[in-house]
Design an enzyme around this catalytic site. Structure first.
Site, PDB file in Angstrom:
ATOM      1  N   ASP A 118      48.934  90.706 107.558  1.00 52.60           N
ATOM      2  CA  ASP A 118      49.976  91.531 106.940  1.00 52.60           C
ATOM      3  C   ASP A 118      50.156  91.135 105.476  1.00 52.60           C
ATOM      4  O   ASP A 118      49.834  90.021 105.079  1.00 52.60           O
ATOM      5  CB  ASP A 118      51.307  91.376 107.690  1.00 52.60           C
ATOM      6  CG  ASP A 118      51.810  89.936 107.693  1.00 52.60           C
ATOM      7  OD1 ASP A 118      51.021  89.027 108.027  1.00 52.60           O
ATOM      8  OD2 ASP A 118      52.985  89.700 107.322  1.00 52.60           O
TER       9      ASP A 118
ATOM     10  N   ASP B 201      46.968  86.732  99.144  1.00 52.41           N
ATOM     11  CA  ASP B 201      47.928  86.455 100.233  1.00 52.41           C
ATOM     12  C   ASP B 201      47.893  87.554 101.278  1.00 52.41           C
ATOM     13  O   ASP B 201      48.591  88.525 101.154  1.00 52.41           O
ATOM     14  CB  ASP B 201      49.322  86.305  99.618  1.00 52.41           C
ATOM     15  CG  ASP B 201      50.370  85.976 100.648  1.00 52.41           C
ATOM     16  OD1 ASP B 201      50.008  85.516 101.747  1.00 52.41           O
ATOM     17  OD2 ASP B 201      51.562  86.198 100.363  1.00 52.41           O
TER      18      ASP B 201
ATOM     19  N   GLU C 243      53.416  87.558 109.309  1.00 54.28           N
ATOM     20  CA  GLU C 243      53.732  86.295 108.635  1.00 54.28           C
ATOM     21  C   GLU C 243      54.818  86.475 107.585  1.00 54.28           C
ATOM     22  O   GLU C 243      55.656  85.605 107.384  1.00 54.28           O
ATOM     23  CB  GLU C 243      52.470  85.713 107.989  1.00 54.28           C
ATOM     24  CG  GLU C 243      52.631  84.278 107.510  1.00 54.28           C
ATOM     25  CD  GLU C 243      53.172  84.136 106.092  1.00 54.28           C
ATOM     26  OE1 GLU C 243      53.617  83.047 105.725  1.00 54.28           O
ATOM     27  OE2 GLU C 243      53.179  85.138 105.344  1.00 54.28           O
TER      28      GLU C 243
HETATM   29 ZN   LIG Z   1      50.751  84.342 102.922  1.00 55.37          ZN
END
Ligand SMILES: [Zn+2]
Length: 437
Positions: free
Chosen positions: A107, A138, A172
């Site tokens: 995610d 990320d 997350e």
């Molecule tokens: Zn992350």
């Protein structure tokens, strides 16, 4: 093949891939990015429809690498398909255990203000060494490093010494309830000596920082109740803001005076207590506020029980109320315990440190941080976990990017780590230890 790698470990200082394979690996990584970045995977809590589409791409990629992925879905009616997908896969090693898992989250956070982006957030734009796009670092970097590692092993015709676990998790960015924490509740892993974890989701530009510990996170809300009134007649009111400010300064001083513990594993090496969010009290300038609210973000060293901090908040606040006319209320908004640190001399940390040293020529630095990662949930269950990758820390920012050269070098470090012969020595040692007992 095995011998060739042993030689390159020592002779080439970690240049394990060779130019041909490194070039193909780069192409593979770019093809993954160009598929993954355009498919949004935003948690329903952050206004998205979940991770299903991106998960299907990751599953395809695993099958193309010859692996058999398992889906462990958490139900979530708000998400596309009614599920929050999690994917597990295992590459067998010469040894059975420890299985060392790479955990990457699929995610991403939303793109934020689009006018701040120089490149479209949902396209993989390659400029020199950089791949731009929301999630490039990320944590799609973690995703492509995990897949790229298996790709490189296959190209080299190598079998890892210890099994490589791959875990691609959802949710997350919004608390991991449907992701890693769900997997832990379902007990998908074995004992802490059987399953170990590397989390490529944070790091430094030279690859030296290995995060082995986190602080407790404690969010507090302090509300002061006075009496609202016209600003021209303060004698008839009781200014909650003035009392709120006084109380905030008392709290600030008391917290910093009481909790002076120092631990230089951490950056910063002390607990932190920060007043942060200040909701609006009144809408006009000429009203004395009757209610004043202030939030605190506290990051507490794991050696300090978070209850002690909560108690000090309450003691100071209720003492203040008893000496003044105001009423106060202290609430804990969130309390997320860190779990104990993975010791810097744990074999997982030592083996990764050795791989970093051999392949990167930098001194590995085991560190602790105040920020929260999924590693805290693993550590809370007693599993060893290291957060590590090489990045410029552009997560959540506009123009987020990852560097191809970092990714290829991380994969080389992981190759060294997983094919290291230290594992066999370790196993002999623990067998000898077991026999002696
Ligand atoms: Zn992350």
């Amino acid at each position: 093949m095995r011998l060739a790698v042993e030689n390159s470990h020592t002779a080439l200082g970690g240049n394990l891939l060779g130019r041909d394979i490194a070039g193909r690996l780069r192409g593979y990584i770019l093809s993954l990015y160009s598929k993954l970045i355009p498919v949004k995977a935003i948690a329903p809590d952050l206004g998205g429809e979940g991770e299903l589409d991106r998960a299907l791409l990751v599953e395809d990629a695993l099958r193309e690498l010859g692996l058999r992925p398992t889906r462990v879905d958490a139900k979530d009616e708000r998400a596309k398909g009614g599920v929050r997908p999690n994917i597990l896969a295992l590459v067998p090693g010469e040894l059975e255990t420890p299985r060392v898992w790479i955990v990457a989250h699929i995610d991403t956070v939303p793109e934020g203000d689009p006018s701040l982006w120089r490149y479209p957030p949902y396209e993989a734009t390659v400029v020199d060494d950089r791949v731009y796009g929301r999630g490039a670092e990320d944590d799609l970097q973690g995703v492509v490093e995990a897949l790229g590692l298996v790709y490189a092993l296959r190209e080299l015709g190598l079998r890892p010494t210890v099994p490589i676990g791959l875990a691609f998790v959802s949710d997350e960015e919004a608390g991991s309830h449907y992701g890693l924490r769900y997997l832990l509740e379902r007990n998908v892993w074995g004992r802490p000596d059987e399953d170990w974890f590397i989390v490529p989701d944070a790091g430094s530009s030279d690859g030296s920082v290995m995060l082995v510990a986190e602080k407790h996170i404690l969010w507090m809300k302090v509300t002061v109740y006075g009496r609202q009134g016209h600003a021209s007649m303060p004698d008839r009111a009781l200014n909650a803001l003035r009392h709120g400010m006084r109380l905030a300064l008392l709290l600030d001083e008391a917290l910093h005076k009481e909790f002076t513990e120092y631990d230089d594993l951490f950056d910063p090496p002390v607990s932190t207590f920060e007043p942060t969010r200040k909701p609006e009290n009144v809408q006009n300038i000429n009203t004395i506020p009757g209610v004043d609210t202030l939030f605190w973000d506290n990051r507490v060293l794991p050696s300090i029980a978070p209850e002690r901090v909560e108690k000090l908040f309450k003691a100071i606040a209720y003492n203040y109320a008893s000496m003044n006319e105001v009423r106060v209320n202290v609430e804990t908004v969130a309390r997320d315990e860190a779990g104990s640190a993975t010791p810097p001399n744990h074999p997982l940390v030592e083996a990764l440190a050795e791989a970093v040293k051999a392949t990167r020529g930098v001194k590995p630095r085991p560190r602790g941080i105040g920020g929260g990662t999924v590693a805290r949930y693993l550590r809370r269950r007693g599993y060893p976990a290291v957060v590590w990758m090489t990045c410029d820390e552009t997560a959540h920012q506009p123009n987020e990017y990852a560097r191809l050269s970092y990714i290829v070098r991380d994969i080389e470090t992981l190759l060294y780590f997983y094919t290291s012969h230290t594992w066999k020595k370790l196993q002999k040692l623990s067998a000898a230890g077991g026999a002696a007992q």
